[in-house]
Every structure is written in C-alpha cells, then in structure tokens.
Design a protein around this motif. Structure first.
Motif, PDB file in Angstrom:
ATOM      1  N   GLN A  88      -6.453  -5.890  22.859  1.00  0.00           N
ATOM      2  CA  GLN A  88      -5.417  -5.554  21.894  1.00  0.00           C
ATOM      3  C   GLN A  88      -4.450  -6.721  21.692  1.00  0.00           C
ATOM      4  OE1 GLN A  88      -5.591  -2.476  20.419  1.00  0.00           O
ATOM      5  NE2 GLN A  88      -4.028  -3.160  18.963  1.00  0.00           N
ATOM      6  N   LEU A  89      -4.152  -7.421  22.783  1.00  0.00           N
ATOM      7  CA  LEU A  89      -3.281  -8.592  22.672  1.00  0.00           C
ATOM      8  C   LEU A  89      -3.974  -9.710  21.895  1.00  0.00           C
ATOM      9  CD1 LEU A  89      -0.678 -10.023  23.263  1.00  0.00           C
ATOM     10  CD2 LEU A  89      -1.458 -10.439  25.599  1.00  0.00           C
ATOM     11  N   LEU A  90      -5.271  -9.857  22.058  1.00  0.00           N
ATOM     12  CA  LEU A  90      -6.003 -10.826  21.243  1.00  0.00           C
ATOM     13  C   LEU A  90      -5.866 -10.510  19.764  1.00  0.00           C
ATOM     14  CD1 LEU A  90      -9.299 -11.147  23.333  1.00  0.00           C
ATOM     15  CD2 LEU A  90      -7.616 -12.964  22.968  1.00  0.00           C
ATOM     16  N   MET A  91      -5.910  -9.231  19.421  1.00  0.00           N
ATOM     17  CA  MET A  91      -5.741  -8.837  18.021  1.00  0.00           C
ATOM     18  C   MET A  91      -4.345  -9.196  17.531  1.00  0.00           C
ATOM     19  SD  MET A  91      -7.698  -5.143  18.359  1.00  0.00           S
ATOM     20  CE  MET A  91      -7.486  -4.622  16.659  1.00  0.00           C
ATOM     21  N   ARG A  92      -3.341  -9.030  18.385  1.00  0.00           N
ATOM     22  CA  ARG A  92      -1.973  -9.389  18.003  1.00  0.00           C
ATOM     23  C   ARG A  92      -1.848 -10.904  17.820  1.00  0.00           C
ATOM     24  NH1 ARG A  92       1.065  -4.685  19.002  1.00  0.00           N
ATOM     25  NH2 ARG A  92       0.186  -3.330  20.628  1.00  0.00           N
ATOM     26  N   ILE A  93      -2.502 -11.675  18.693  1.00  0.00           N
ATOM     27  CA  ILE A  93      -2.483 -13.126  18.558  1.00  0.00           C
ATOM     28  C   ILE A  93      -3.035 -13.537  17.204  1.00  0.00           C
ATOM     29  CG2 ILE A  93      -3.600 -15.237  19.392  1.00  0.00           C
ATOM     30  CD1 ILE A  93      -3.354 -14.107  22.225  1.00  0.00           C
ATOM     31  N   GLU A  94      -4.155 -12.925  16.814  1.00  0.00           N
ATOM     32  CA  GLU A  94      -4.767 -13.267  15.530  1.00  0.00           C
ATOM     33  C   GLU A  94      -3.906 -12.808  14.368  1.00  0.00           C
ATOM     34  OE1 GLU A  94      -9.266 -13.275  14.060  1.00  0.00           O
ATOM     35  OE2 GLU A  94      -8.507 -11.237  14.364  1.00  0.00           O
ATOM     36  N   ASP A  95      -3.411 -11.579  14.428  1.00  0.00           N
ATOM     37  CA  ASP A  95      -2.617 -11.045  13.323  1.00  0.00           C
ATOM     38  C   ASP A  95      -1.340 -11.847  13.095  1.00  0.00           C
ATOM     39  OD1 ASP A  95      -4.490  -9.086  12.957  1.00  0.00           O
ATOM     40  OD2 ASP A  95      -3.370  -7.516  14.013  1.00  0.00           O
ATOM     41  N   GLN A  96      -0.714 -12.322  14.197  1.00  0.00           N
ATOM     42  CA  GLN A  96       0.556 -13.028  14.092  1.00  0.00           C
ATOM     43  C   GLN A  96       0.406 -14.549  14.078  1.00  0.00           C
ATOM     44  OE1 GLN A  96       3.638 -11.425  16.736  1.00  0.00           O
ATOM     45  NE2 GLN A  96       2.425  -9.550  16.969  1.00  0.00           N
ATOM     46  N   GLY A  97      -0.822 -15.027  14.181  1.00  0.00           N
ATOM     47  CA  GLY A  97      -1.062 -16.464  14.149  1.00  0.00           C
ATOM     48  C   GLY A  97      -0.424 -17.208  15.307  1.00  0.00           C
ATOM     49  N   LEU A  98      -0.443 -16.613  16.502  1.00  0.00           N
ATOM     50  CA  LEU A  98       0.219 -17.213  17.655  1.00  0.00           C
ATOM     51  C   LEU A  98      -0.652 -18.315  18.259  1.00  0.00           C
ATOM     52  CD1 LEU A  98       1.526 -13.960  19.388  1.00  0.00           C
ATOM     53  CD2 LEU A  98       2.806 -15.512  17.891  1.00  0.00           C
ATOM     54  N   THR A  99      -0.061 -19.456  18.489  1.00  0.00           N
ATOM     55  CA  THR A  99      -0.779 -20.572  19.104  1.00  0.00           C
ATOM     56  C   THR A  99      -0.241 -20.889  20.497  1.00  0.00           C
ATOM     57  OG1 THR A  99       0.716 -22.189  18.091  1.00  0.00           O
ATOM     58  CG2 THR A  99      -1.267 -21.590  16.851  1.00  0.00           C
ATOM     59  N   ASN A 100       0.807 -20.208  20.922  1.00  0.00           N
ATOM     60  CA  ASN A 100       1.470 -20.531  22.188  1.00  0.00           C
ATOM     61  C   ASN A 100       1.282 -19.445  23.241  1.00  0.00           C
ATOM     62  OD1 ASN A 100       3.083 -18.695  20.757  1.00  0.00           O
ATOM     63  ND2 ASN A 100       4.955 -19.398  21.751  1.00  0.00           N
ATOM     64  N   LEU A 101       0.173 -18.699  23.150  1.00  0.00           N
ATOM     65  CA  LEU A 101      -0.085 -17.606  24.079  1.00  0.00           C
ATOM     66  C   LEU A 101      -1.529 -17.658  24.552  1.00  0.00           C
ATOM     67  CD1 LEU A 101       0.747 -14.971  25.489  1.00  0.00           C
ATOM     68  CD2 LEU A 101       0.326 -13.762  23.329  1.00  0.00           C
ATOM     69  N   ARG A 102      -1.723 -17.587  25.873  1.00  0.00           N
ATOM     70  CA  ARG A 102      -3.053 -17.554  26.470  1.00  0.00           C
ATOM     71  C   ARG A 102      -3.107 -16.386  27.467  1.00  0.00           C
ATOM     72  NH1 ARG A 102      -3.128 -20.666  22.926  1.00  0.00           N
ATOM     73  NH2 ARG A 102      -3.940 -22.805  22.872  1.00  0.00           N
ATOM     74  N   LEU A 103      -4.319 -15.924  27.767  1.00  0.00           N
ATOM     75  CA  LEU A 103      -4.504 -14.732  28.581  1.00  0.00           C
ATOM     76  C   LEU A 103      -5.352 -15.035  29.809  1.00  0.00           C
ATOM     77  CD1 LEU A 103      -5.433 -12.224  25.711  1.00  0.00           C
ATOM     78  CD2 LEU A 103      -3.192 -13.182  26.319  1.00  0.00           C
ATOM     79  N   VAL A 104      -4.998 -14.390  30.908  1.00  0.00           N
ATOM     80  CA  VAL A 104      -5.776 -14.498  32.142  1.00  0.00           C
ATOM     81  C   VAL A 104      -6.097 -13.094  32.617  1.00  0.00           C
ATOM     82  CG1 VAL A 104      -5.836 -15.271  34.532  1.00  0.00           C
ATOM     83  CG2 VAL A 104      -4.669 -16.663  32.808  1.00  0.00           C
ATOM     84  N   ARG A 105      -7.373 -12.805  32.818  1.00  0.00           N
ATOM     85  CA  ARG A 105      -7.743 -11.545  33.445  1.00  0.00           C
ATOM     86  C   ARG A 105      -7.879 -11.796  34.938  1.00  0.00           C
ATOM     87  NH1 ARG A 105     -12.879  -7.727  33.984  1.00  0.00           N
ATOM     88  NH2 ARG A 105     -11.710  -5.879  34.600  1.00  0.00           N
ATOM     89  N   GLY A 106      -7.035 -11.122  35.715  1.00  0.00           N
ATOM     90  CA  GLY A 106      -7.097 -11.340  37.144  1.00  0.00           C
ATOM     91  C   GLY A 106      -5.975 -10.650  37.882  1.00  0.00           C
ATOM     92  N   ASP A 107      -6.072 -10.710  39.200  1.00  0.00           N
ATOM     93  CA  ASP A 107      -5.055 -10.157  40.076  1.00  0.00           C
ATOM     94  C   ASP A 107      -3.855 -11.099  40.093  1.00  0.00           C
ATOM     95  OD1 ASP A 107      -3.935 -10.328  43.100  1.00  0.00           O
ATOM     96  OD2 ASP A 107      -4.495  -8.270  42.603  1.00  0.00           O
ATOM     97  N   ALA A 108      -2.656 -10.546  39.923  1.00  0.00           N
ATOM     98  CA  ALA A 108      -1.457 -11.372  39.776  1.00  0.00           C
ATOM     99  C   ALA A 108      -1.218 -12.251  40.995  1.00  0.00           C
ATOM    100  CB  ALA A 108      -0.251 -10.477  39.522  1.00  0.00           C
TER     101      ALA A 108
END
Length: 230
Positions: A88-108
C-alpha cells in the motif's frame, strides 16, 4: 494482498524495497546497498546525500508518505514486516511521485543492529507500536530498555526520537524507559504537546472518540558520556 497491492509489489518493490536479513528471501528484489563497513549505504540507495529519518512500523503508510512528502530534502526509510502495508505504501509512493522514500521488510531490531550505523540518523519515529495489551505479553512490546538504548545509539547527537501511542499504560512505560536512557534528553520533562505536523489518521480520530487520546514523546539524542560507546 489485494490484486492492486500485488501488482504494485511486483512492479515497484525492486525499485523501492529491500529485505533485511531474515526477510531477504521472502521479500525478493535487491539486497540493501551497503558501505565498506557493511552498513546501509543511504547515498547510494537514494542517489544523493541528505539527512536520513527511519520509521519503525509504517503500517499502511498513510503517515509515512505524508511526512516524506512534507520533507523533500530529507530521505526516509520505512521498516515494516507486513507485506500488504508495504504494498500500500508503494502505491502511495507512485501516486504522490515520492523519490525520497525507501522500504525495508524486516525486524526492526535486526535492521537497527545490522544495517544502521551508529550516530547516522537525523530522526527515528515509532508511531503506535503493537501494544500487546495482555500483561503477560508486555515483554513483547517494542519499547524496552535495551531497544531504546539501541535506538538512541543510532541517532546523531541532536537528532530526535519520536514515540506515539494511544495506550495509556504503554505511554507511561515509554516515558519511564526513555527517562532512564542516558543518551536521551526529554526537553518537555514529560509528554510533548501533539505536534501539528504529525498527520492525524482515521485510527487516531477513532481512538480519541473512544476516550484514548494519543501521547507523544519527543526526545533528543545527547552526546555520549565519557567512556560510553555508541
């Protein structure tokens, strides 16, 4: 995942997401870019050098995307284990044209220990972590003395740790734990006024209507005391 989330994952994850150790095979896509010390190489990942903020537990990404959009000169990394939320966050990145956000799947904790260098973050955010409401499960809560010490060690001096919860006993525990951490200073000497810039989600509004107001802690990383390692 919904069909739309799955399409977003398949299309966008290789460009914006990586899996941390323990999740790298499940997440697929590239491995995190690392520097000579084996830590996350943020400039290589974002293609620029900028202050870096990390959020633990981005959920469905509404707040994460809004804050990244509001701070275009800062790079943001969101850590989450829940694939539909990341999609869902990937969809928000695309919809808003964000270039300054990256995602990590993992234990904090693994991400902080393995990928984040000491004193490298301009800010760290933990909004509404799982409250584990049953008393026998409180030990599973993210905010514990050892974890807070780890978080503080990853902040640069002067950087901010921002915690928020709508669970009253968890809020008091967060305050107790952070007050005991010598690398953190609480300029408010208690809970901070709710920052106007923190987006208000429908979940927070619902909690307030149910009599569960949010509590914010805004803490500042201080210089390490003599003899203490970061």
């Amino acid at each position: 995942m919904t069909a739309g989330q799955q399409r977003a994952w398949d299309r966008l994850w290789p460009s914006f997401g990586v899996g941390a150790p323990g999740f790298d095979r499940d997440a697929g896509g590239p491995l995190p870019p690392r520097d000579a010390d084996g830590r996350l190489d943020a400039p290589a990942w974002f293609g620029r050098t900028a202050p870096l903020r990390l959020e633990i537990g981005s959920g469905m990404g509404e707040t994460t995307a809004a804050l990244a959009a509001a701070e275009p000169d800062t790079d943001h990394v969101a850590v989450e284990v829940y694939p539909p939320g990341l999609a869902q966050l990937l969809m928000r990145i695309e919809d808003q044209g964000l270039t300054n956000l990256r995602l990590v799947r993992g234990d904090a904790v693994v991400v902080l220990e393995d990928l984040v260098a000491p004193e490298s973050l301009a800010g760290l955010r933990v909004f509404y972590p799982d409250p584990w409401p049953k008393r026998r499960h409180h030990k599973r809560r993210l905010v514990q003395p050892a974890t807070v010490a780890l978080m503080a060690s990853r902040l640069a001096p002067g950087a901010t740790l921002h915690l928020a919860t709508d669970v009253a006993d968890y809020a008091e525990w967060m305050l107790e734990v952070t007050d005991a951490e010598p690398l953190l200073d609480n300029p408010h000497r208690g809970f901070a006024p709710r920052p106007a810039w923190r987006p208000r989600t429908k979940f927070e509004t619902r909690a307030e209507q149910e009599g569960r107001p949010s509590h914010d802690l805004l803490l500042t990383r201080v210089a390490a005391s003599p003899g203490r390692e970061s």
